[in-house]
Write a protein that holds these residues in place. Structure first.
Motif, PDB file in Angstrom:
ATOM      1  N   GLY A 243      26.717  18.720 -27.866  1.00 44.11           N
ATOM      2  CA  GLY A 243      26.865  19.987 -27.158  1.00 44.11           C
ATOM      3  C   GLY A 243      27.954  19.947 -26.111  1.00 44.11           C
ATOM      4  N   LYS A 244      28.266  18.741 -25.597  1.00 44.11           N
ATOM      5  CA  LYS A 244      29.298  18.610 -24.570  1.00 44.11           C
ATOM      6  C   LYS A 244      30.647  18.204 -25.150  1.00 44.11           C
ATOM      7  CE  LYS A 244      26.925  15.682 -22.057  1.00 44.11           C
ATOM      8  NZ  LYS A 244      26.558  14.774 -20.943  1.00 44.11           N
ATOM      9  N   MET A 245      30.734  18.138 -26.472  1.00 40.21           N
ATOM     10  CA  MET A 245      31.971  17.669 -27.095  1.00 40.21           C
ATOM     11  C   MET A 245      33.175  18.512 -26.703  1.00 40.21           C
ATOM     12  SD  MET A 245      30.950  16.463 -30.958  1.00 40.21           S
ATOM     13  CE  MET A 245      32.653  16.447 -31.473  1.00 40.21           C
ATOM     14  N   PHE A 246      33.016  19.831 -26.718  1.00 38.67           N
ATOM     15  CA  PHE A 246      34.152  20.703 -26.421  1.00 38.67           C
ATOM     16  C   PHE A 246      34.383  20.842 -24.916  1.00 38.67           C
ATOM     17  CE2 PHE A 246      34.460  21.403 -30.758  1.00 38.67           C
ATOM     18  CZ  PHE A 246      35.516  22.252 -31.061  1.00 38.67           C
ATOM     19  N   ASN A 247      33.450  20.304 -24.119  1.00 35.37           N
ATOM     20  CA  ASN A 247      33.658  20.255 -22.672  1.00 35.37           C
ATOM     21  C   ASN A 247      34.071  18.842 -22.271  1.00 35.37           C
ATOM     22  OD1 ASN A 247      32.945  22.961 -22.064  1.00 35.37           O
ATOM     23  ND2 ASN A 247      30.798  22.430 -22.342  1.00 35.37           N
ATOM     24  N   VAL A 248      34.934  18.257 -23.092  1.00 37.37           N
ATOM     25  CA  VAL A 248      35.424  16.901 -22.858  1.00 37.37           C
ATOM     26  C   VAL A 248      35.911  16.788 -21.414  1.00 37.37           C
ATOM     27  CG1 VAL A 248      37.717  17.504 -23.724  1.00 37.37           C
ATOM     28  CG2 VAL A 248      37.003  15.137 -23.704  1.00 37.37           C
ATOM     29  N   ASN A 292      35.145  28.491 -26.023  1.00 38.16           N
ATOM     30  CA  ASN A 292      34.727  27.094 -25.952  1.00 38.16           C
ATOM     31  C   ASN A 292      33.209  26.971 -25.854  1.00 38.16           C
ATOM     32  OD1 ASN A 292      35.250  24.351 -25.868  1.00 38.16           O
ATOM     33  ND2 ASN A 292      35.471  24.299 -23.651  1.00 38.16           N
ATOM     34  N   SER A 293      32.592  27.818 -25.029  1.00 35.87           N
ATOM     35  CA  SER A 293      31.139  27.784 -24.831  1.00 35.87           C
ATOM     36  C   SER A 293      30.389  28.194 -26.097  1.00 35.87           C
ATOM     37  CB  SER A 293      30.746  28.704 -23.673  1.00 35.87           C
ATOM     38  OG  SER A 293      31.351  28.288 -22.475  1.00 35.87           O
ATOM     39  N   ILE A 294      30.909  29.195 -26.793  1.00 42.10           N
ATOM     40  CA  ILE A 294      30.269  29.663 -28.028  1.00 42.10           C
ATOM     41  C   ILE A 294      30.291  28.566 -29.090  1.00 42.10           C
ATOM     42  CG2 ILE A 294      30.486  31.281 -29.956  1.00 42.10           C
ATOM     43  CD1 ILE A 294      31.511  33.349 -27.891  1.00 42.10           C
ATOM     44  N   LEU A 299      27.466  24.152 -32.066  1.00 38.49           N
ATOM     45  CA  LEU A 299      27.348  22.725 -32.361  1.00 38.49           C
ATOM     46  C   LEU A 299      25.958  22.199 -32.022  1.00 38.49           C
ATOM     47  CD1 LEU A 299      30.789  21.309 -31.134  1.00 38.49           C
ATOM     48  CD2 LEU A 299      29.936  21.343 -33.479  1.00 38.49           C
ATOM     49  N   VAL A 300      25.436  22.597 -30.846  1.00 41.18           N
ATOM     50  CA  VAL A 300      24.097  22.153 -30.446  1.00 41.18           C
ATOM     51  C   VAL A 300      23.049  22.670 -31.424  1.00 41.18           C
ATOM     52  CG1 VAL A 300      22.303  22.400 -28.681  1.00 41.18           C
ATOM     53  CG2 VAL A 300      24.632  21.916 -27.998  1.00 41.18           C
ATOM     54  N   TRP A 301      23.135  23.941 -31.754  1.00 42.11           N
ATOM     55  CA  TRP A 301      22.151  24.553 -32.666  1.00 42.11           C
ATOM     56  C   TRP A 301      22.204  23.885 -34.038  1.00 42.11           C
ATOM     57  CZ3 TRP A 301      22.505  27.315 -37.271  1.00 42.11           C
ATOM     58  CH2 TRP A 301      21.331  27.979 -37.659  1.00 42.11           C
ATOM     59  N   THR A 302      23.409  23.654 -34.561  1.00 40.60           N
ATOM     60  CA  THR A 302      23.569  23.037 -35.878  1.00 40.60           C
ATOM     61  C   THR A 302      23.058  21.599 -35.880  1.00 40.60           C
ATOM     62  OG1 THR A 302      25.549  24.395 -36.241  1.00 40.60           O
ATOM     63  CG2 THR A 302      25.217  22.510 -37.708  1.00 40.60           C
ATOM     64  N   THR A 303      23.443  20.835 -34.856  1.00 45.19           N
ATOM     65  CA  THR A 303      23.002  19.435 -34.772  1.00 45.19           C
ATOM     66  C   THR A 303      21.494  19.338 -34.654  1.00 45.19           C
ATOM     67  OG1 THR A 303      25.068  18.958 -33.595  1.00 45.19           O
ATOM     68  CG2 THR A 303      23.384  17.251 -33.576  1.00 45.19           C
ATOM     69  N   ASN A 304      20.903  20.212 -33.859  1.00 43.15           N
ATOM     70  CA  ASN A 304      19.448  20.208 -33.692  1.00 43.15           C
ATOM     71  C   ASN A 304      18.745  20.539 -35.006  1.00 43.15           C
ATOM     72  OD1 ASN A 304      17.139  20.203 -31.604  1.00 43.15           O
ATOM     73  ND2 ASN A 304      16.820  22.115 -32.701  1.00 43.15           N
TER      74      ASN A 304
END
Length: 316
Positions: A243-248, A292-294, A299-304
Motif C-alpha cells: 500500500g505504501k509502494m507508490f508513496n516511496v 497516486n493515492s487511488i 494495490l492494497v485492496w488487490t493484495t488483500n
C-alpha cells in the motif's frame, strides 16, 4: 438450542442507543483514551481531504475553494499526457519493487537471528545497535551518504583500492538506486523487526520441543514451525508495504537526487513536490497526488484479496 436463538434475537432487538450506553459505561476509560486519537485523525487526516476538491478546479488562492473555476478531470488528463508521466511512473514502480524485494525480508531474517541468540545480553546489544539508525533524521542520513560517497569519501576511497574510479556517486545515475536501498535497509531494519520479534515470542515453545524430540534440526524447525507461525504477520506487513509502494520515501529522494539523476530518481511524489511547492501549480499537484493515492488504494485492496484467497489471512 431454541433458548440460544431466543437470546440472540433479544440482543439483536436491543436499541442501538441502549447498546452504546451500556458499552460506554463498561469501557468508559478506553473510550476516553481513544478520544484524542479520534480528534487528531478527524482534524489532521480527514479534515484536509476537503482540499482534494482543488484537483478538479483551476484553483486560485485569492478566489478560494468555492469560487475557483471547475475544470473536472482536466488535470488528470494533463498528467497522463505529460512528458514526465512515463518517467515518474516507471521510476516509482522500479524503486518501490526493488525496495520491496530487498528490504522486506531483512527485518524477518534479523528477527529470526536475534531470537536464536542464546545470550540475552548479546541479543539486547544487537537490538539496540539496529534500532538506533531509525531515530536518525533523514537529513542527517542523507548527509552521511553524501560524505561517504563523495569523490574523496570513505567508501569511494576504499573502492578505489580495487580499481574503482573515484567519482561523486550521487551524481551517477547507476549508483542512485543501490545507495537508496542499502541506506534504507540500514536505517529501518531494526525498527521493522520489532513486529516479527513479538510474533516469534508468541510461538508456543512446546512446538519446538516436540520437533526436537522428533529429530528436527534448526532448518526444519524454521521451515515447519517458525515461518508458518510468522506467516499471518508477514502477510499483514506485506499488504501494508504494498500500500505504501507508490508513496516511496520521497523525502530522502528529494534530498539525494539532483538534475543529473532525475532520469532515474524522479518519482511521483517528488514530481508533486516540484509542481505544487516550487512551481505553485496547486491544482495539478493535487490531481497527481490524488492519482497516486487511488493507485495505492487499488494495490492494497488487490493484495488483500489475493492474500485472503491464497493464505486465508489479510487485513479484512
Amino acid at each position: 438450542m431454541k433458548k440460544g436463538k431466543d437470546k440472540a434475537n433479544v440482543v439483536a432487538n436491543v436499541p442501538l442507543a441502549l447498546k452504546l450506553k451500556k458499552d460506554w459505561s463498561k469501557y468508559r476509560t478506553l473510550y476516553l483514551l481513544f478520544l484524542p486519537i479520534l480528534v487528531y485523525y478527524i482534524i489532521f487526516q480527514y479534515g484536509p481531504m476537503f482540499g482534494l476538491v482543488i484537483a478538479f478546479q483551476n484553483y486560485k488562492p485569492r478566489l478560494g475553494f468555492m469560487k475557483s473555476p471547475f475544470v473536472g478531470l482536466e488535470h488528470f488528463k494533463n498528467f497522463i499526457n505529460d512528458y514526465y508521466f512515463k518517467r515518474v511512473l516507471s521510476n516509482t514502480i522500479r524503486i518501490s519493487v526493488t525496495n520491496l524485494i530487498f528490504s522486506f525480508p531483512c527485518p524477518i531474517l534479523l528477527a529470526i537471528f536475534i531470537s536464536e541468540l542464546r545470550s540475552k545480553k548479546y541479543s539486547k546489544i544487537v537490538q539496540t545497535i539496529t534500532y538506533i539508525p531509525h531515530f536518525i533524521s533523514v537529513v542527517v542520513v542523507t548527509s552521511i551518504i553524501m560524505d561517504l560517497t563523495g569523490r574523496n569519501g570513505a567508501i569511494t576511497t576504499f573502492l578505489a583500492k580495487f580499481g574503482f574510479t573515484p567519482v561523486t556517486m550521487l551524481n551517477e545515475p547507476k549508483y542512485f538506486l543501490p545507495l537508496y536501498i542499502i541506506s534504507g535497509i540500514w536505517q529501518n531494519i531494526g525498527w521493522n523487526s520489532i513486529v516479527y520479534l513479538a510474533a516469534l515470542l508468541a510461538i508456543d515453545a512446546q512446538l519446538y520441543e516436540a520437533a526436537r524430540i522428533d529429530g528436527a534440526g534448526k532448518l526444519r524447525q524454521l521451515w515447519s514451525i517458525t515461518l508458518p507461525c510468522l506467516l499471518p504477520t508477514i502477510v499483514v506487513m506485506l499488504i501494508l508495504q504494498v500500500g505504501k509502494m507508490f508513496n516511496v520515501g520521497y523525502e530522502k529522494i528529494i534530498l539525494m537526487y539532483n538534475p543529473m539523476t532525475y532520469e532515474v530518481a524522479d518519482v511521483i511524489n517528488s514530481y508533486v513536490y516540484r509542481e505544487g511547492l516550487l512551481n505553485l501549480n496547486y491544482s495539478y499537484a493535487a490531481a497527481v497526488g490524488m492519482f497516486n493515492s487511488i493507485v495505492s488504494l487499488i494495490l492494497v485492496w488487490t493484495t488483500n484479496k489475493i492474500s485472503n484467497k491464497l493464505t486465508g489471512s489479510g487485513l479484512w
